[in-house]
Design an enzyme around this catalytic site. Structure first.
Site, PDB file in Angstrom:
ATOM      1  NE  ARG A  96      56.662  63.928  36.927  1.00 12.64           N
ATOM      2  CZ  ARG A  96      57.370  63.646  38.014  1.00 12.64           C
ATOM      3  NH1 ARG A  96      57.666  64.337  38.897  1.00 12.64           N
ATOM      4  NH2 ARG A  96      57.675  62.571  38.076  1.00 12.64           N
ATOM      5  CE1 TYR A  97      54.653  66.185  31.640  1.00 18.81           C
ATOM      6  CE2 TYR A  97      54.998  64.279  32.806  1.00 18.81           C
ATOM      7  CZ  TYR A  97      55.581  65.475  32.030  1.00 18.81           C
ATOM      8  OH  TYR A  97      56.961  65.363  32.178  1.00 18.81           O
ATOM      9  NE  ARG A 100      52.594  62.087  30.021  1.00 16.94           N
ATOM     10  CZ  ARG A 100      52.507  63.296  29.471  1.00 16.94           C
ATOM     11  NH1 ARG A 100      51.033  63.746  29.117  1.00 16.94           N
ATOM     12  NH2 ARG A 100      53.374  64.142  29.443  1.00 16.94           N
ATOM     13  CB  CYS A 109      65.625  47.268  40.175  1.00 18.71           C
ATOM     14  SG  CYS A 109      64.857  48.731  40.561  1.00 18.71           S
ATOM     15  CB  CYS A 113      71.492  51.832  37.369  1.00 13.24           C
ATOM     16  SG  CYS A 113      70.062  50.824  36.492  1.00 13.24           S
ATOM     17  CB  CYS A 116      69.203  54.417  40.497  1.00 15.38           C
ATOM     18  SG  CYS A 116      67.369  54.197  40.777  1.00 15.38           S
ATOM     19  NE  ARG A 118      60.806  57.243  40.551  1.00 13.98           N
ATOM     20  CZ  ARG A 118      60.194  57.009  39.419  1.00 13.98           C
ATOM     21  NH1 ARG A 118      60.420  55.848  38.786  1.00 13.98           N
ATOM     22  NH2 ARG A 118      59.364  57.908  38.869  1.00 13.98           N
ATOM     23  CG  ASP A 279      66.897  62.351  36.572  1.00 12.49           C
ATOM     24  OD1 ASP A 279      66.442  63.613  35.999  1.00 12.49           O
ATOM     25  OD2 ASP A 279      66.509  61.518  36.319  1.00 12.49           O
ATOM     26  CG  ASP A 316      62.341  63.833  34.485  1.00 10.75           C
ATOM     27  OD1 ASP A 316      61.133  64.299  34.794  1.00 10.75           O
ATOM     28  OD2 ASP A 316      62.796  62.729  33.795  1.00 10.75           O
ATOM     29  CE  LYS A 323      60.670  61.919  31.100  1.00 11.74           C
ATOM     30  NZ  LYS A 323      59.975  61.569  32.210  1.00 11.74           N
TER      31      LYS A 323
HETATM   32  S1  SF4 Z   1      67.202  53.109  37.199  1.00  6.09           S
HETATM   33 FE1  SF4 Z   1      66.641  52.730  39.408  1.00  6.09          FE
HETATM   34  S2  SF4 Z   1      64.612  52.252  39.087  1.00  6.09           S
HETATM   35 FE2  SF4 Z   1      65.323  51.711  37.083  1.00  6.09          FE
HETATM   36  S3  SF4 Z   1      66.100  49.531  37.042  1.00  6.09           S
HETATM   37 FE3  SF4 Z   1      67.947  51.016  37.543  1.00  6.09          FE
HETATM   38  S4  SF4 Z   1      67.922  51.018  39.672  1.00  6.09           S
HETATM   39 FE4  SF4 Z   1      65.799  50.386  39.139  1.00  6.09          FE
END
Ligand code: SF4
Length: 365
Positions: A96-97, A100, A109, A113, A116, A118, A279, A316, A323
């Site tokens: 994206r940049y 990096r 994971c 979460c 999340c 993603r 997000d 983001d 960002k």
């Molecule tokens: S935010 Fe998403 S990618 Fe990050 S630890 Fe939690 S579930 Fe996994």
């Protein structure tokens, strides 16, 4: 790529297990089953131990126990909210940049979460890790571009890899001349602190590049005694740590909790780095705050804690535009409202102090 460790911590993955452990009432089991059929669920013992099952608003439970609210998507929410796909030249890389890249090694994971960003890309049922051929092609992509100074290992959680596998990857990256920084974003020190073993710490240290670790935590209780010890093992080994948090409704969207979180990070020798606005991931509206609330909280934080404890509040930009810092602005031209009518006021700035009081800055450069 291979060997992702899914067996380190005892992990609750089924809604019925959450009910049996007393982490969710039996009455909501059908809703939990519906959510779990769409989005991954995993709660390690260490995280389950942090949850107070008698508190219906427990801030740790809110981050990890599925909710029927996740079945509701709002207009504007998007399966790829920060535009990873549009900036992915080869599998596993997001560029994206200029200087990096993100290197997405694994798609699992230790915990999942509920907010999340993603959530459509991680968890069981997806590819666990980047296939070997794609991994090699991603390394070739990095090798061929001298402008890539920093490689950010993310996913999924890169510390789900075995120390042996991680060590191999770190060594290959550090052997690339222009790669000077390897940054790892992880929730493992909080979710499965025992996994930050001597072997894992050893794997993080390489010759040829500096390793930085960004630890994800959102509530001060996540920095338990065991999590603090895990972080100390990394810092004591010479690995600098920064923090990454998400501003979440009902979790940390009050000044006292944010203050305690940032103080806890600094006590653990973790420099507060990012506080993300949530997000626009599907089914996460119930956990997002407004940007205005985030700015208010950042202003409140400035009045409470030193600069050492200040993260940057970032958004983001949807679509993959990167960002943007979106914290409150402390400096503005004085010719707007304050100072008008005073001699020379038009050439001054107005600046806010940590109490929110306005001062005029003299008209000199
Ligand atoms: S935010 Fe998403 S990618 Fe990050 S630890 Fe939690 S579930 Fe996994």
């Amino acid at each position: 790529m291979s060997k992702v460790s899914l067996k380190r911590a005892t992990t609750l993955r089924e809604p019925a297990e959450l009910v049996a452990r007393g982490l969710a009432p039996a009455a909501v089991l059908p809703d939990l089953e519906k959510v779990a059929s769409r989005y991954a669920v995993a709660i390690t013992d260490d995280i389950a131990d942090l949850i107070d099952p008698t508190d219906p608003d427990d801030p740790i439970a809110r981050q990890f126990i599925p909710s029927a609210d996740e079945l509701r998507s709002e207009i504007g929410e998007n399966a790829d909210p920060i535009g990873d796909h549009t900036h992915s030249p080869v599998a596993g890389i997001v560029h994206r940049y200029p200087d990096r890249v993100l290197f997405k090694l694994v798609h699992v994971c230790a915990v999942y979460c509920r907010f999340c960003f993603r959530r459509e890309m991680v968890g069981p049922g997806k590819e666990t890790a980047l296939p070997q051929a794609a991994y090699r092609a991603a390394l070739d992509y990095i090798r061929a571009r001298r402008e890539i100074w920093e490689v950010i290992l993310t996913g999924g959680d890169p510390l789900m890899l075995s120390p042996r596998r991680l060590s191999g990857i770190m060594t290959e990256l550090a052997a690339i001349d222009h790669v000077r920084i390897i940054r790892i974003h992880t929730r493992v020190p909080v979710a499965d602190p025992a996994a930050i073993s001597d072997e894992m710490v050893g794997a993080l240290k390489v010759t040829g590049a500096a390793t930085w670790v960004a630890v994800h935590a959102n509530h001060p209780r996540e920095l338990s005694v065991k999590a603090r010890a895990a972080c100390a093992r990394m810092v004591d080994a010479g690995i600098p740590l920064v923090s990454q948090s998400v501003l979440l409704r009902g979790v940390n969207d009050d000044a006292a909790t944010l203050e305690a979180l940032m103080r806890a990070f600094v006590e653990c020798r973790i420099k507060p780095y990012y506080l993300h606005h949530g997000d626009l991931a599907p089914g996460t509206a119930h956990l997002r705050t407004t940007l205005a609330r985030g700015q208010e909280l950042m202003a409140a934080l400035r009045g409470r804690v030193s600069g050492l404890c200040q993260p940057e509040f970032v958004l983001d930009i949807p679509g993959g535009h990167g960002k943007a810092p979106v914290g409150p602005n402390y400096l503005s031209p004085a010719n707007s409202s304050v100072g008008q009518g005073e001699p020379g006021a038009e050439s001054r700035y107005r600046v806010l102090d940590y109490c929110g009081d306005v001062h005029l800055y003299p008209p000199i450069s």
